[in-house]
Write an enzyme that holds these catalytic residues in place. Structure first.
Site, PDB file in Angstrom:
ATOM      1  N   PHE A   1      -3.914 -11.889  10.057  1.00 24.85           N
ATOM      2  CA  PHE A   1      -3.996 -12.440  11.435  1.00 24.85           C
ATOM      3  C   PHE A   1      -4.046 -11.334  12.505  1.00 24.85           C
ATOM      4  CE2 PHE A   1      -1.753 -15.721   9.234  1.00 24.85           C
ATOM      5  CZ  PHE A   1      -2.793 -16.726   9.597  1.00 24.85           C
ATOM      6  N   HIS A   2      -4.729 -10.165  11.691  1.00 29.57           N
ATOM      7  CA  HIS A   2      -4.621  -8.892  12.845  1.00 29.57           C
ATOM      8  C   HIS A   2      -6.270  -9.196  13.186  1.00 29.57           C
ATOM      9  CE1 HIS A   2      -5.445  -4.751  14.243  1.00 29.57           C
ATOM     10  NE2 HIS A   2      -4.121  -4.575  13.775  1.00 29.57           N
TER      11      HIS A   2
ATOM     12  N   ASN B   1      -5.521   7.769   4.721  1.00 28.40           N
ATOM     13  CA  ASN B   1      -4.798   6.680   5.930  1.00 28.40           C
ATOM     14  C   ASN B   1      -3.834   7.156   6.311  1.00 28.40           C
ATOM     15  OD1 ASN B   1      -5.952   4.847   7.460  1.00 28.40           O
ATOM     16  ND2 ASN B   1      -4.385   3.532   6.760  1.00 28.40           N
ATOM     17  N   GLU B   2      -3.656   7.338   7.615  1.00 23.00           N
ATOM     18  CA  GLU B   2      -2.310   7.457   8.632  1.00 23.00           C
ATOM     19  C   GLU B   2      -1.440   8.302   7.496  1.00 23.00           C
ATOM     20  OE1 GLU B   2      -1.152   3.658   9.943  1.00 23.00           O
ATOM     21  OE2 GLU B   2      -2.349   4.119  11.618  1.00 23.00           O
TER      22      GLU B   2
ATOM     23  N   GLU C   1      -8.745   4.139  15.469  1.00 22.70           N
ATOM     24  CA  GLU C   1      -8.505   2.548  15.305  1.00 22.70           C
ATOM     25  C   GLU C   1      -7.688   2.267  16.326  1.00 22.70           C
ATOM     26  OE1 GLU C   1      -5.849   1.450  11.989  1.00 22.70           O
ATOM     27  OE2 GLU C   1      -6.974   2.751  10.508  1.00 22.70           O
TER      28      GLU C   1
ATOM     29  N   GLU D   1      -2.697  -8.549   6.330  1.00 21.13           N
ATOM     30  CA  GLU D   1      -3.023  -8.305   7.973  1.00 21.13           C
ATOM     31  C   GLU D   1      -3.983  -9.362   8.199  1.00 21.13           C
ATOM     32  OE1 GLU D   1      -4.000  -4.060   7.848  1.00 21.13           O
ATOM     33  OE2 GLU D   1      -1.599  -3.756   8.622  1.00 21.13           O
TER      34      GLU D   1
ATOM     35  N   ARG E   1       0.856  -1.255   0.102  1.00 22.09           N
ATOM     36  CA  ARG E   1       0.068   0.043   0.044  1.00 22.09           C
ATOM     37  C   ARG E   1       1.044   1.241  -0.057  1.00 22.09           C
ATOM     38  NH1 ARG E   1      -2.670  -0.284   6.151  1.00 22.09           N
ATOM     39  NH2 ARG E   1      -1.119   0.758   7.221  1.00 22.09           N
TER      40      ARG E   1
HETATM   41  C1  GLA Z   1      -3.026   1.172  10.877  1.00 23.23           C
HETATM   42  C2  GLA Z   1      -3.783   1.374   9.569  1.00 23.23           C
HETATM   43  C3  GLA Z   1      -4.674  -0.021   9.203  1.00 23.23           C
HETATM   44  C4  GLA Z   1      -4.024  -1.082   9.604  1.00 23.23           C
HETATM   45  C5  GLA Z   1      -3.706  -1.232  11.122  1.00 23.23           C
HETATM   46  C6  GLA Z   1      -3.063  -2.436  11.259  1.00 23.23           C
HETATM   47  O1  GLA Z   1      -3.646   1.854  11.834  1.00 23.23           O
HETATM   48  O2  GLA Z   1      -4.474   2.413   9.537  1.00 23.23           O
HETATM   49  O3  GLA Z   1      -4.981   0.226   7.887  1.00 23.23           O
HETATM   50  O4  GLA Z   1      -2.840  -1.259   8.956  1.00 23.23           O
HETATM   51  O5  GLA Z   1      -2.637  -0.162  11.101  1.00 23.23           O
HETATM   52  O6  GLA Z   1      -2.736  -2.686  12.781  1.00 23.23           O
END
Ligand code: GLA
Length: 671
Positions: free
Chosen positions: A357-358, A151-152, A307, A355, A113
């Site tokens: 297994f998140h 995002n972030e 989050e 992700e 990404r």
């Molecule tokens: C970040 C991202 C999410 C995901 C989480 C996983 O916060 O914004 O897309 O990747 O981490 O912990």
């Protein structure tokens, strides 16, 4: 702060929802389960660009229309994301010049990404286009509550587009090459620039890079990314002026974002937070710290944890399941400290992808699980709380401060000092600003004192104590703000490595800690980093590690000296009485007990109230309207001298509240 539309006065509960990963019959189950556990807000579309625009300029909105309609029918509101954090594969082929380049000159390709260069015109254009199309299509959708841009933010690129933009930014900052050469000390190692075009973003170099260049590049990246955010925000606002716009701030040493600056541009401060501490109560304190940080970014106003991981904590790459009840306790800690809800990444665990297994609100094993039961139970608890918080917000919306967290202590946080302390050629390789600030915050947390996190130079006049850990970059205004507290009869505690350099990253001449010297009544002649694993005893008991300094007192008096080591007999902790207040200096990294003892004494001397019963894992946060959030993170029952009604259970406490192990209460004063 602007609450998500339709959710004013209610706490938000939900998380990232990625329906594009699932067949449509799962969506129906999703909405039913969301309703079951009180979810009222989900973030949709964060990584859906390739499904929204599968080929350049061709959009497929049908699936998103159906998702939003379903959610709306279920009474669930939507934080709709612009998908610009992950351009689709076609973008790589259409615009190879808009791919990110590492400092070593490697062009990155899609397959993960964040594969873009934020300074590339093609990327900027693609972002504006997709944001406009989304804004037009969903402006009137009744589920739309909040715009979630990107995002972030935090990607890096070192390509030619970035070089051009960096030079423009530098011209604005310095005006002339002479000023830049001076600020960057380019006479060192023959780096003097005679042409703007010769300035590059930091690239792979033979040996240590120029620290001022690195620091300015971080600042530039922060501003460049902020410009990208503002472009999208303004497009969205033009279509939907009544829908607030935000983006989710990430916290971490890699993040080139100055949140103090960004917070002014969002309608609601939102953070993502993933504690990583494996120590006993480490995740609890880290949660409190992140929450205090977010409240600081928001200037004390409500904010939102956008989050968090529902069911695990990752410690050095190893996922550790949260203990039973920890989801609720940590989530409530954010709320206690000003979050208007608790959101998670993500709603349903992915079947594949990096992700998979998140942990998620709905785990792989489905809803008939302990994990989902916890999600549902906490959702119910949160909706019970909503009413009380709504009352408090009403005060805030009308200009009152009823709901704000009450804190008499300020803790200075400076992302730029963090960046500078990641620079090359420092006196020790293991200087860790985040850990240093956390250690100070953790002491206050253990003692049971709530702190506000503030920016350097912020108005501190209403605090009784200001804590200044390792504020490496400090100018006169940062020092002046600290001095105000002392001159008003308060206390300041300044730690080693503060005031070493000005905001340009160059050392203040005349001895450390530069602009704090007079206030502290001392001068630091020499840094004496301690060898790894070595600690030195202090005359007052306890020990120091990591760092020590050779001090000369110029008015300050000794509180503790080193009892052994190279600096035996020299001062390690000092105090300087100034105009009714006291300025303390701590020249080493104290062990936890010694730091707790020092700060406990400072808080007592400054008359900072400590909540009776708080500390040691029992978290008490008081709002200015008298509501107290009490969270017992320990395995012992806690006895708390509180009066009022526990909003969570309806029980009434008359001066004595027994809080079982792992239990929480929100005690509202009798009205
Ligand atoms: C970040 C991202 C999410 C995901 C989480 C996983 O916060 O914004 O897309 O990747 O981490 O912990």
């Amino acid at each position: 702060m602007r609450a998500p539309r339709g959710l004013a006065g209610r706490l938000c509960y939900g998380g990232d929802y990625n329906p594009e990963q699932w067949p449509e019959d799962v969506w129906r189950e999703d909405v039913a389960l969301m309703r079951q556990c009180g979810v009222n807000l989900v973030t949709v579309g964060v990584f859906a660009w390739s499904r929204l625009e599968p080929r350049e300029g061709e959009y497929e909105f049908g699936w998103l229309d159906r998702v939003l309609d379903l959610l709306h029918d279920g009474g669930i509101r939507v934080s709709l994301a612009t998908p610009t954090a992950s351009p689709p594969p076609w973008f790589t082929f259409a615009y190879p010049d808009a791919l990110p380049e590492t400092a070593s000159g490697v062009r990155l390709r899609h397959g993960s990404r964040d594969t873009y260069c934020a300074s590339a015109p093609a990327y900027q254009e693609a972002c504006r286009r997709v944001a406009s199309v989304l804004a037009q299509r969903y402006a009137d959708h009744p589920a739309l509550a909040l715009w979630h841009v990107h995002n972030e933010y935090g990607t890096w690129c070192h390509c030619g587009h970035v070089a051009a933009s960096f030079r423009r930014w530098l011209r604005d900052r310095y005006g002339s090459l002479d000023a830049l050469n001076e600020a960057w000390t380019t006479s060192f190692w023959s780096q003097h620039y005679a042409d703007w075009e010769h300035i590059l973003p930091p690239r792979a170099t033979q040996y240590l890079a120029n620290p001022s260049q690195l620091l300015d590049f971080r600042r530039f990246v922060s501003d460049e990314l902020l410009t990208r955010f503002v472009e999208q925000r303004d497009i969205l606002k033009a279509s939907t002026p009544d829908v607030p716009v935000t983006t989710n701030f990430a916290l971490g040493p890699w993040v080139p974002v100055n949140q103090w600056r960004w917070a002014r541009e969002v309608d609601i401060v939102a953070i993502d937070h993933y504690p990583s501490s494996g120590d006993s109560l480490g995740a609890e304190e880290e949660t409190a710290f992140a929450a205090d940080l977010a409240r600081g970014f928001a200037g004390g106003a409500p904010w939102l944890v956008m989050e968090q991981a529902p069911h695990h904590i990752t410690v050095r790459g190893r996922m550790r399941p949260k203990s039973p009840g920890q989801l609720a306790r940590l989530s409530l800690s954010y709320v206690a400290r000003g979050s208007v809800g608790a959101m998670f990444f993500q709603w349903r665990a992915s079947r594949g992808g990096a992700e998979m297994f998140h942990s998620a609100m709905v785990p792989h094993a489905g809803p008939a699980t302990r994990a989902f039961a916890e999600v549902a139970a906490f959702g119910t608890e949160l909706s019970r709380l909503s009413e009380r918080v709504a009352t408090a917000f009403a005060g805030q919306a009308s200009g009152g401060f009823a709901s704000r967290v009450a804190a008499g202590v300020a803790l200075v946080w400076d992302p730029e000092s963090w960046w500078a302390l990641q620079g090359p050629g420092l006196p020790a390789p293991d200087l860790d600003y985040w850990a240093a600030v956390r250690s100070v915050h953790a002491s206050a947390w253990r003692i049971g004192v709530t702190v506000d996190v503030v920016a350097p130079g912020a108005d501190l006049s209403h605090y009784r104590v200001v804590l200044v850990p390792c504020l490496f970059l400090a100018d006169q205004s940062a020092a002046g703000a600290v001095e105000t507290v002392v001159r008003q009869g308060g206390h300041a505690v300044v730690w080693y490595l503060s005031g070493v350099a000005g905001t340009d990253g160059r050392v203040h001449p005349g001895g450390y800690p530069g602009p704090f010297r007079d206030l502290l009544g001392l001068q630091v002649e020499q840094h004496v980093p301690l060898p790894e694993g070595v600690s030195v005893a202090l005359s007052t008991g306890g020990s120091g590690s990591l760092w020590s300094e050779l001090l000369h007192l110029r008015g300050a008096t000794v509180v503790a000296t080193y009892a052994d080591g190279d600096l035996a007999g020299e001062p390690a902790i000092t105090r300087h009485a100034v105009a009714g207040g006291v300025a303390w200096y701590v020249a080493t990294h104290l062990d936890d007990a010694a730091r707790d003892a020092l700060l406990g004494g400072v808080f007592r001397a400054a008359n900072v109230p400590v909540e009776p019963g708080a500390g040691g894992g029992v978290e008490l946060v008081r709002r200015r309207n008298g509501t107290v959030f009490a969270i017992n993170h320990t395995s012992r029952e806690a006895q708390l001298p509180l009066c009022g009604m526990d909003v969570l259970t309806g029980s009434v406490a008359n001066g004595e509240l027994w809080l079982g192990p792992g239990r929480a209460a929100v005690v509202a004063p009798a009205s």
